[in-house]
Motif scaffolding. Structure first.
Motif, PDB file in Angstrom:
ATOM      1  N   ALA A   1       0.828  -1.211   0.000  1.00 41.27           N
ATOM      2  CA  ALA A   1       0.000   0.000   0.000  1.00 41.27           C
ATOM      3  C   ALA A   1       0.859   1.256   0.000  1.00 41.27           C
ATOM      4  CB  ALA A   1      -0.941  -0.009   1.200  1.00 41.27           C
ATOM      5  N   GLN A   2       1.890   1.267   0.825  1.00 39.72           N
ATOM      6  CA  GLN A   2       2.768   2.438   0.912  1.00 39.72           C
ATOM      7  C   GLN A   2       3.580   2.623  -0.369  1.00 39.72           C
ATOM      8  OE1 GLN A   2       5.616   2.340   4.100  1.00 39.72           O
ATOM      9  NE2 GLN A   2       6.308   4.404   3.709  1.00 39.72           N
TER      10      GLN A   2
ATOM     11  N   ASP B   1      -4.966   2.787  -1.332  1.00 39.96           N
ATOM     12  CA  ASP B   1      -5.834   2.702  -0.160  1.00 39.96           C
ATOM     13  C   ASP B   1      -6.660   1.418  -0.257  1.00 39.96           C
ATOM     14  OD1 ASP B   1      -5.089   5.205   0.893  1.00 39.96           O
ATOM     15  OD2 ASP B   1      -6.513   6.218  -0.420  1.00 39.96           O
ATOM     16  N   GLY B   2      -7.038   0.885   0.885  1.00 42.80           N
ATOM     17  CA  GLY B   2      -7.926  -0.277   0.908  1.00 42.80           C
ATOM     18  C   GLY B   2      -7.334  -1.506   0.253  1.00 42.80           C
TER      19      GLY B   2
END
Length: 53
Positions: A19-20, A25-26
């Motif tokens: 995600a990073q 997101d999600g």
């Protein structure tokens, strides 16, 4: 063909890193027991999609 088991990794950490790194997101990772090499794991990445209102 051999059965491919889930790798012994912390999937929460892997999810957070994906995600990073990609600015998503999600994120949800889904292990895929596919392939010809029992040490080459595959995951599908599901992400939450935002829709315009």
């Amino acid at each position: 063909m051999a059965v491919i088991d889930k790798p012994p990794i912390d999937e929460r950490t892997l999810t957070a890193e994906v995600a990073q790194a990609w600015g998503l997101d999600g994120v949800e990772l889904v292990f895929l027991p596919i392939g010809l090499d029992g040490q080459a794991w595959a995951y599908r990445i599901n992400i939450a999609v935002r829709t315009a209102s």
